[in-house]
Every structure is written in C-alpha cells, then in structure tokens.
Design a protein around this motif. Structure first.
Motif, PDB file in Angstrom:
ATOM      1  N   VAL A 131       0.828  -1.205   0.000  1.00  0.00           N
ATOM      2  CA  VAL A 131       0.000   0.000   0.000  1.00  0.00           C
ATOM      3  C   VAL A 131       0.871   1.267   0.000  1.00  0.00           C
ATOM      4  O   VAL A 131       0.591   2.234  -0.721  1.00  0.00           O
ATOM      5  CB  VAL A 131      -0.921  -0.030   1.249  1.00  0.00           C
ATOM      6  CG1 VAL A 131      -1.601   1.290   1.470  1.00  0.00           C
ATOM      7  CG2 VAL A 131      -1.942  -1.159   1.117  1.00  0.00           C
TER       8      VAL A 131
ATOM      9  N   TRP B 203      14.248  -9.077  -5.050  1.00  0.00           N
ATOM     10  CA  TRP B 203      14.608  -8.567  -3.722  1.00  0.00           C
ATOM     11  C   TRP B 203      15.752  -7.585  -3.855  1.00  0.00           C
ATOM     12  O   TRP B 203      16.674  -7.810  -4.651  1.00  0.00           O
ATOM     13  CB  TRP B 203      15.036  -9.719  -2.804  1.00  0.00           C
ATOM     14  CG  TRP B 203      13.881 -10.615  -2.475  1.00  0.00           C
ATOM     15  CD1 TRP B 203      13.588 -11.819  -3.039  1.00  0.00           C
ATOM     16  CD2 TRP B 203      12.845 -10.333  -1.527  1.00  0.00           C
ATOM     17  NE1 TRP B 203      12.423 -12.307  -2.504  1.00  0.00           N
ATOM     18  CE2 TRP B 203      11.948 -11.431  -1.577  1.00  0.00           C
ATOM     19  CE3 TRP B 203      12.580  -9.281  -0.650  1.00  0.00           C
ATOM     20  CZ2 TRP B 203      10.805 -11.488  -0.773  1.00  0.00           C
ATOM     21  CZ3 TRP B 203      11.446  -9.349   0.144  1.00  0.00           C
ATOM     22  CH2 TRP B 203      10.574 -10.448   0.084  1.00  0.00           C
ATOM     23  N   VAL B 204      15.705  -6.532  -3.079  1.00  0.00           N
ATOM     24  CA  VAL B 204      16.869  -5.652  -2.970  1.00  0.00           C
ATOM     25  C   VAL B 204      17.759  -6.280  -1.900  1.00  0.00           C
ATOM     26  O   VAL B 204      17.363  -6.391  -0.736  1.00  0.00           O
ATOM     27  CB  VAL B 204      16.457  -4.217  -2.603  1.00  0.00           C
ATOM     28  CG1 VAL B 204      17.683  -3.351  -2.361  1.00  0.00           C
ATOM     29  CG2 VAL B 204      15.583  -3.633  -3.701  1.00  0.00           C
TER      30      VAL B 204
ATOM     31  N   PRO C  14      -3.017   2.938   5.410  1.00  0.00           N
ATOM     32  CA  PRO C  14      -2.979   3.570   4.082  1.00  0.00           C
ATOM     33  C   PRO C  14      -2.984   5.099   4.190  1.00  0.00           C
ATOM     34  O   PRO C  14      -2.252   5.787   3.478  1.00  0.00           O
ATOM     35  CB  PRO C  14      -4.265   3.060   3.411  1.00  0.00           C
ATOM     36  CG  PRO C  14      -4.579   1.783   4.112  1.00  0.00           C
ATOM     37  CD  PRO C  14      -4.125   1.984   5.536  1.00  0.00           C
TER      38      PRO C  14
ATOM     39  N   THR D 193       1.474  -6.856   2.493  1.00  0.00           N
ATOM     40  CA  THR D 193       0.738  -7.588   3.538  1.00  0.00           C
ATOM     41  C   THR D 193      -0.343  -8.484   2.958  1.00  0.00           C
ATOM     42  O   THR D 193      -0.498  -9.636   3.337  1.00  0.00           O
ATOM     43  CB  THR D 193       0.056  -6.561   4.491  1.00  0.00           C
ATOM     44  OG1 THR D 193       1.057  -5.961   5.294  1.00  0.00           O
ATOM     45  CG2 THR D 193      -0.983  -7.211   5.377  1.00  0.00           C
TER      46      THR D 193
END
Ligand SMILES: Cc1cc2nc3c(=O)[nH]c(=O)nc-3n(C[C@H](O)[C@H](O)[C@H](O)COP(=O)(O)OP(=O)(O)OC[C@H]3O[C@@H](n4cnc5c(N)ncnc54)[C@H](O)[C@@H]3O)c2cc1C
Length: 532
Positions: free
Chosen positions: A13, A107-108, A436, A42
């Motif tokens: 979000v 993925w970083v 949010p 999530t």
C-alpha cells in the motif's frame, strides 16, 4: 549520473502510493522493486484462512487521495477479506498504471550510499546494480514473518505454514490434526476457520489475549452512498482522529461514571464491537492502572460467558493491560473452544518438550499432528529495515547504527543515511494508525522534502544526531504517559529475543502529522542540506 531519481523498495500500500505521488504528481523517475510476484505486500502474503482487515473497516481502510477511487470501488463487507483488499490494491495499480514501473520477484539485497557520488546504489536478487539519488524504503512494518526458536521444532515432519507467508495454493485441513502456535491477531482470525474444517485442532497458547467481536457484516448500499456523499467531511474527521478513523469520539474519564454506568457503557461498546471498543473507550484506559483493570475485568467476564468449560476459560484469561498489545477483533474466537474437536494447551503451564516427526509432546501429554500453523507474528516495525540493512555514510550499516536503539528523526529519516526515507518506520504512528492514510501523509511529506531539494538545487538532506535525540525523547515521553511500555509486545520488540526493548510508535496520531508539517514549515529544522 543516477539511473533514477528515486528507488522505492516495496510495492505494498505504501510503495504504490509513493510511486503514484512521486511519479505522477512530482514527475520524478522511479523504479520500484518487490520480492513478491505482484502488488499488495501484507495482502499478498497473509492469505491464511480468516485474514481480514481488523482496523477501521470499510470503506475506510483505503486510499483517500483520489475521489474517483472512492466513487468506483465497492467494498462487500465491513471488515474486508484479504482477497478483497488485494483486489482493491490491484485495481489501484491498474487504475494509475503503476505496474509498468515495478519490478516484481526482485529482492533488494544490498543498498549503499556513496559519499563520493552522493547516490544510493542497490543490488538486486537478479544481480542488477541500479542507482538513484533518493531511496524510499516502503518495506513494511509487518512484513518479516517471525518464527521463534522452538527447540527441536525441526524434528516435526508434517506440513508447516506461517500465517504471514501463506502458500498461494489452497491448504486443506480436512481430516487433519492441526496445531496452531500463537494467539495474536492472525491466530485469533484463523483458529475459528481452521476448527470448522480440521479433524482436530490443538491451539498452543503462549499469551492469552483480549479480543472484541468484529461484528463483520455486508456494507449496505445506503452506507456506501453515505460515505460517498460525505467523503470530504469524513476525510476531515479521519485527519484529526487519533487513529485516522472516520469517527469523533467524546471520550471522557472512567471516573466520571458510576460502576453501573461503566458497565452499561462497556456493554454498549461491546455490542458495537470493532476497534471502536478501544478507540471510543474511556480517555484514561491506557493511562490508569485502575481504569485499565475495570475494562480488563469486563473483557475477562465476556470470555467466561463465551466459554462453556470454566477450566478452559481460565486458561484464556489475559493478564496484561488492555490495549497495550495490538487490539484483536474476532469472529467467534472464544466460542471455538466449545467445539469437541478443539483442545487448548496453555504453554505457560504445559510447555513444549519434544517435537517428533508426527507431533509434539508437552509436559502433560502427546499431541499427534499432521500440520502446524505458526501464527507467531513478525519482527515488527524495524525488522525489515534491519533485514535490508542499508549502508550509509562512511560504510556504517543500519545494524550498527541501530544496535542499541532505533535512532531516527520523525520516523522518516536517519542521520548518516542521507536521502533515505522510511514509510511507517519506528517513530511514526505507523501500526497504531489507519496505515494507508498514514502512508499517504508520510509520502506527501517526503515528496515535499524532495521537491525542496530540487527547487533549491540541493543534493542531500539528512537529520542531525541532536534532532534524532530530541525526537527519540518526544516519542518516549508520549509513550511513558501510557501503559504501553509496561507490556511485553511486538510494539516494544519483546517478541524477538535480543532486540533492543523500545516502544517505537509515536502516539500523537494527528499531532504527529502536525509536528512533521511544522518541521517543514520551519525550514526543515533538525535537517542539514548539502548543495549540489
Ligand atoms: C493480517 C494483517 C491485517 C492487517 N490489518 C490492518 C488493518 O486492519 N488496518 C491497518 O491499518 N493495517 C493493517 N495491517 C497492517 C498492514 O501491514 C498495513 O495496513 C499495510 O498494508 C502496510 O503496507 P506497506 O506497503 O507499508 O507494507 P507491506 O504491505 O508490508 O509491503 C512491504 C513490501 O515490501 C517488500 N519488501 C520488503 N523488503 C524488501 C526488499 N529488501 N526487497 C524487495 N522488496 C521488499 C515486501 O515484499 C512487501 O511486499 C494488517 C497487517 C496484517 C499482517
């Protein structure tokens, strides 16, 4: 020369709104990375049975930046399911054409600041090296699933699932003996659902919890129409409500009520259910041991009413200050313990002794199992930032910087890490706010800060360590006026052994957003800017 103006890590979000705001409103070049295969964060990961919004409910767990979104999205239930929220987030991604700038399944693995170039460089799981002037970490406050070290656990050879990393394929409980470890929000949501299907369910309880009925129900056409017609005024209320909720509560001290009036008021709140039970409660419930005790007694009496077997009911009695752990909403949690196919094991008096390939033995008996569900929560708030472990000036890593505490300024920036911004980091209202909405407000602040750098041809922004110390004091002072720090919880990091024990949520709600606006209005006091 940087590849992008901004790299955003995370397409939940928060990251999605950061992409929209910074790209479409500030016209910056952006690349977003997420290890997941699609948007949602999530709501992408938490697919366990019963997973729902357990905050303000529909239509208020939503973005507020677009009137069109409000007009066109219909929420089915007051506490939307994971599938519904994921569909909404997917709709937002389509509606604002966000996916084209997001790299999924990536993925970083490293993020480092170069003192020389003044740029952030990241390395990805795909082996790419990409640079940007700004790094926005929208990595999630509840996104690193936590599995406690349960000795011998590896000995169990049945199916094992963590609620926060639930498989995408359907999981069948039919005919199976299932064990659930953990009774926080995810455990309480999933236990009634699993019990309905499993041959037998054993709940391994570490900490008994308070919970309030979610009172989930369909959103009526009249409610949806009312929210749409009054959206502007509802948004104004959300902006000033302590949790970002669409209600104004006339909260007052419990001492203004007689015991009979208190009982009546608490019963009224209980009948309404939802998080209003906590938010519309007495103003001193989180300040006074005595008031908290009255509310706790009320909730404990509700557990006794719901659970037929008095011995089981006693095992389910919580004994911490109400509201100082994440408040839980349920759909028939306590009643589940009246089923013939459900057993409760209180691990405090009957601890695990030995896992075998086909079950677990506790001090008082053997529990044959086909499946274990770990509802053991997250390394919350700071855990995913530490997993990323960016390296700032002079090669200092975040793990070094945060080894004794989570020093930062405004919950958004960290000294020694120029041009790095966090969303829902430690020091923000984060997990105690409508997330949010909180993300929108934090991202707007970040956008304004970046815009200032651009307008004034500045290259870096970074807080001073003095500003961090003052900020830490402010967060602590607010927390210490309440009972929050006295409870071991994931808010204080107590669920993860070795983590510095610190209550890192800013309890100011709207005051927090006022504070960060004032900092900006006062020429970004507490920050140092470098010229290009
Ligand atoms: C079961 C459950 C129910 C909830 N209910 C509510 C509610 O009712 N109300 C409420 O306000 N909040 C609720 N929350 C909190 C919820 O986390 C937030 O509302 C919100 O979804 C968080 O969004 P986010 O984008 O900040 O983080 P996330 O949704 O956690 O997204 C973070 C993303 O970053 C990615 N990421 C992390 N590190 C890396 C890396 N190194 N490289 C690449 N990608 C990375 C992750 O894969 C993830 O997709 C709930 C949380 C859970 C778990």
């Amino acid at each position: 020369m940087a590849d992008y103006d901004v790299i955003v890590i995370g397409a939940g979000v928060s990251g999605l709104y950061a992409l929209h705001h910074l790209r479409d409103e500030l016209e910056l070049s952006i690349r977003v990375y997420d290890g997941a295969a699609d948007v949602g964060g999530t709501w992408w990961y938490n697919r366990y049975p019963g997973a729902r919004v357990d905050g303000p409910g529909s239509p208020y767990y939503c973005y507020t930046f677009s009137d069109e979104l409000m007009e066109e999205w219909d929420w089915a239930e007051t506490q939307p399911t994971q599938t519904d929220v994921l569909a909404y987030v997917g709709h937002v991604a389509d509606r604002f054409d966000l996916r084209r700038d997001i790299q999924f399944n990536t993925w970083v693995t490293d993020a480092s600041y170069s003192d020389e170039s003044g740029l952030w460089s990241i390395e990805t799981s795909a082996g790419e090296h990409v640079s940007a002037r700004f790094l926005v970490c929208a990595v999630g406050a509840l996104s690193t699933a936590y599995i406690p070290d349960i000795p011998g656990f590896d000995g169990f050879q049945g199916e094992v699932y963590h609620t926060g990393a639930w498989p995408h394929e359907p999981v069948s409980f039919t005919g199976k003996r299932v064990g659930v470890i953990g009774t926080g929000s995810s455990g309480v949501q999933s236990i009634p659902e699993i019990a309905r299907e499993a041959a037998h369910l054993t709940v391994f309880q570490r900490t008994p919890q308070y919970s309030v009925p979610a009172r989930n129900r369909p959103v009526s056409p009249e409610e949806a129409a009312h929210a749409r017609e009054n959206w502007d005024s509802i948004r104004e209320v959300m902006a000033v409500n302590n949790g970002g909720f669409p209600f104004l509560f006339d909260a007052h001290s419990a001492y203004m009520h007689t015991p009979e009036q208190r009982q009546e008021r608490l019963e009224e709140l209980w009948q309404q259910g939802t998080l209003n039970f906590f938010f519309a409660n007495y103003s001193d419930v989180l300040m006074s041991n005595e008031v908290n005790g009255w509310v706790a007694d009320f909730l404990r009496s509700k557990i006794r009413e719901a659970v037929d077997d008095p011995e089981t009911a006693e095992k389910l009695m919580p004994d911490f200050f109400v509201g100082t752990k994440r408040p839980i909403l349920d759909n028939g949690y306590f009643e589940t313990f009246n089923r013939d196919n459900v057993t409760l094991v209180d691990l405090r008096e009957d601890p695990f002794e030995k896992f075998t390939p086909s079950g677990v033995s506790t001090a008082q008996g053997d529990h044959p199992l086909d499946m274990l569900v770990l509802a053991t929560g997250f390394d919350a708030i700071s855990g995913t930032m530490l997993k990323l472990n960016p390296t700032g000036r002079r090669g200092v890593s975040l793990k070094d910087k945060w080894k004794d505490g989570f020093d930062n300024y405004l919950g958004i920036t960290i000294s020694g890490f120029p041009n790095l911004f966090m969303i829902h980091g430690p020091g923000t209202p984060g997990v105690l706010y409508n997330m949010p909405l909180g993300a929108e407000r934090e991202v707007q602040w970040i956008g304004n800060c970046i815009q200032r750098l651009k307008d004034k041809s500045l290259s870096t922004v970074e807080p001073t360590t003095d500003a961090e110390a003052i900020w830490g004091e402010e967060v602590n002072t607010l927390a210490n006026r309440t009972l929050f720090p006295q409870t071991d919880s994931w808010y204080t990091g107590a669920n993860v052994p070795g983590k510095p024990r610190e209550f890192t949520v800013h309890l100011g709600g709207p005051l927090y957003f006022q504070r960060i606006s004032e900092v900006a209005a006062n020429g970004y006091e507490g920050f140092v800017f470098e010229a290009s």
